[in-house]
Design an enzyme around this catalytic site. Structure first.
Site, mmCIF file in Angstrom:
data_model
loop_
_atom_site.group_PDB
_atom_site.id
_atom_site.type_symbol
_atom_site.label_atom_id
_atom_site.label_comp_id
_atom_site.label_asym_id
_atom_site.label_seq_id
_atom_site.Cartn_x
_atom_site.Cartn_y
_atom_site.Cartn_z
ATOM 1 N N HIS A 192 109.875 -44.755 -47.601
ATOM 2 C CA HIS A 192 110.342 -43.685 -48.491
ATOM 3 C C HIS A 192 109.186 -43.081 -49.291
ATOM 4 C CE1 HIS A 192 114.302 -45.517 -47.700
ATOM 5 N NE2 HIS A 192 113.677 -46.663 -47.939
ATOM 6 N N SER A 228 87.551 -22.340 -49.282
ATOM 7 C CA SER A 228 88.477 -21.311 -49.750
ATOM 8 C C SER A 228 87.700 -20.023 -49.970
ATOM 9 C CB SER A 228 89.125 -21.771 -51.058
ATOM 10 O OG SER A 228 89.599 -20.659 -51.788
ATOM 11 N N LYS A 280 87.144 -25.791 -53.273
ATOM 12 C CA LYS A 280 88.120 -26.266 -52.305
ATOM 13 C C LYS A 280 87.507 -26.787 -51.023
ATOM 14 C CE LYS A 280 91.959 -26.277 -52.469
ATOM 15 N NZ LYS A 280 92.932 -25.215 -52.149
#
Ligand code: ARG
Length: 468
Positions: free
Chosen positions: A155, A276, A282
């Site tokens: 989960h 980016s 990034k």
């Protein structure tokens, strides 16, 4: 002028032409179509329908056409609707009158089915080889430093510590089943449709078994109508690739998570990440995202073919031409993902300290304490409750779980489970994640991988070279 102009008074409307031409996408079949024609020519000689001299002329012309394609100098003529007509037209130009005999006892319906089976037969083995290369990369990363570990999740909640080798191995095992499926599809498709003609066979004395053997098929079709209308092998291939894509997509999703600052478990090499256009800091896991994203079309291509097939009356219908673009698209894209993903894993640095810190979360040892209790004779439900109570008290009071366990008389004897790697070490059951059980899994893996290599080698393709 079309190949069927004899029956018609006017030429094809241009709107129909644009709708019906398949050359722009089916020219990639040239090599396999020519292989099928070579076998067909030899079959016609055996049937007494071509002389040995005519055979020579046709085989030479077929060789010349293939060479023109290989060299990129083949020129499509205006009336070449598809690859089959383009090749026959060019053979006839080169072979003169003999060229007009090439299509004896053959229809494009059995021809296209034959060509496509030959093409898919090779493609399946090619894809399988690339999948095996990726699976072996995953296993090799795990084995290169078998002590590394991370939290195993259920989960997406931390559950129990697992070895990195075991975690990557889980993906590798799924990939071995994908390979098995691809090779299984290959086995089932290896039946020749050549000789089925348009729908009902032919009155000419050909022997489909002869051409089947020449092309390396296991046997020839039993029913001409089935032979020309069956596209099960394309649907199976698209399913195999779609499910493979689902596995690759899950791996991609995991890499996206692992490389996020929130997880921080892995860093990818610069060559396999992108920056980016706006944000200078990034470093994005685009390969992983595309592995996830491409799977949309892999599933779509399967769906699209199944929908094409579902309403077709026997036998050949032109709808079947719609089998090719989904097939080629899935093959091309899954190969792109497989190769890029392999390189990405090879470039990956696993941040073992970060992952180990997450896995050393004391709560992840809760089950181990319960299992120690079980070993002293406490029923599991009772043990679960005792440990659960300690977990609850730690959470409610904010006191470290380790301290609560140490101060709980029934549990205090088991505080050694909190020692680093102790939970991994004590997990010994077959197939479990821990250094004790691992050698058995590794040995099984190497046996299975060697067997897959052997099967691929027997099929003439074993791709072991490292990715670029
Ligand atoms: N390009 C066609 C296909 O992909 C070839 C077969 C055409 N046969 C026909 N009867 N029109 O299916």
């Amino acid at each position: 002028m079309t190949l069927w102009h004899g029956r018609f008074e006017s030429s094809m409307a241009s709107s129909l032409w644009h709708l019906s031409e398949s050359y722009p996408f089916d020219h990639v079949l040239y090599h396999h179509d020519i292989a099928g024609s070579r076998a067909h020519v030899q079959g016609l000689v055996q049937a007494g329908l071509l002389s040995v001299d005519e055979e020579q002329v046709l085989l030479e012309a077929l060789g010349e056409v293939e060479s023109e394609f290989d060299r990129g100098v083949f020129v499509r003529s205006g009336a070449d609707e598809d690859i089959h007509m383009a090749i026959e037209r060019r053979v006839t130009e080169l072979a003169g009158a003999t060229g007009a005999k090439l299509h004896t006892a053959r229809s494009r319906n059995d021809q296209v089915a034959t060509t496509l089976r030959l093409y898919v037969r090779d493609a399946l083995v090619d894809v399988a080889g690339r999948v095996l290369a990726l699976a072996e990369t995953l296993f090799a990363i795990g084995e290169s430093d078998p002590d590394r570990y991370l939290p195993g999740y259920t989960h997406l909640q931390r559950a129990q510590p697992v070895l990195l080798a075991h975690h990557l191995g889980a993906h590798a095992w799924a990939l071995t089943r994908d390979i098995d499926r691809l090779l299984d599809t290959r086995r089932r498709l290896n039946v020749s449709p050549l000789g089925a003609g348009a729908v009902a066979g032919t009155s000419l004395p050909i022997d489909p078994g002869t051409t089947a053997a020449l092309m390396g098929f296991d046997r020839a079709f039993a029913n001409s109508m089935d032979a020309v209308s069956d596209r099960d092998f394309v649907a199976e291939t698209l399913f195999d690739i779609a499910l493979l894509g689902v596995h690759l997509s899950r791996m991609g999703e995991e890499l996206v998570l692992w490389t996020s600052a929130e997880f921080g478990f892995a860093t990818l090499g610069d060559a396999f990440t992108t920056g980016s256009s706006m944000l200078p800091q990034k470093k994005n896991s685009d390969v992983a995202e595309l592995a996830r994203g491409k799977t949309g079309r892999l599933i779509g291509n399967l769906t699209s073919l199944l929908v094409v097939l579902k309403g077709l009356p026997l036998a050949y219908n032109r709808d079947l031409q719609e089998d090719k673009e989904p097939l080629f698209d899935s093959l091309r894209n899954v190969v792109l993902v497989l190769d890029a993903l392999r390189g990405t894993y090879e470039s990956m640095t696993f941040n073992g300290d970060v992952a180990a810190r997450a896995a050393d979360d004391p709560y992840l040892a809760a089950i181990d304490i319960a299992e120690r209790l079980v070993q002293t004779g406490v029923p599991f439900r009772e043990a679960h409750e005792l440990v659960g109570t300690a977990v609850g008290s730690s959470i409610r009071t904010g006191r470290p779980f380790r301290d609560v366990v140490a101060e709980t008389p029934a549990l205090a004897a088991f505080v050694d489970v909190f020692a680093p790697r102790e939970t991994l070490q004590s997990r010994r059951s077959r197939g479990a994640s821990g250094p004790v059980a691992w050698p058995n899994q590794a040995e099984t893996w190497h046996r299975v991988a060697a067997d897959l290599h052997r099967r691929l080698r027997e099929l003439g393709a074993d791709r072991t070279e490292p990715s670029a």
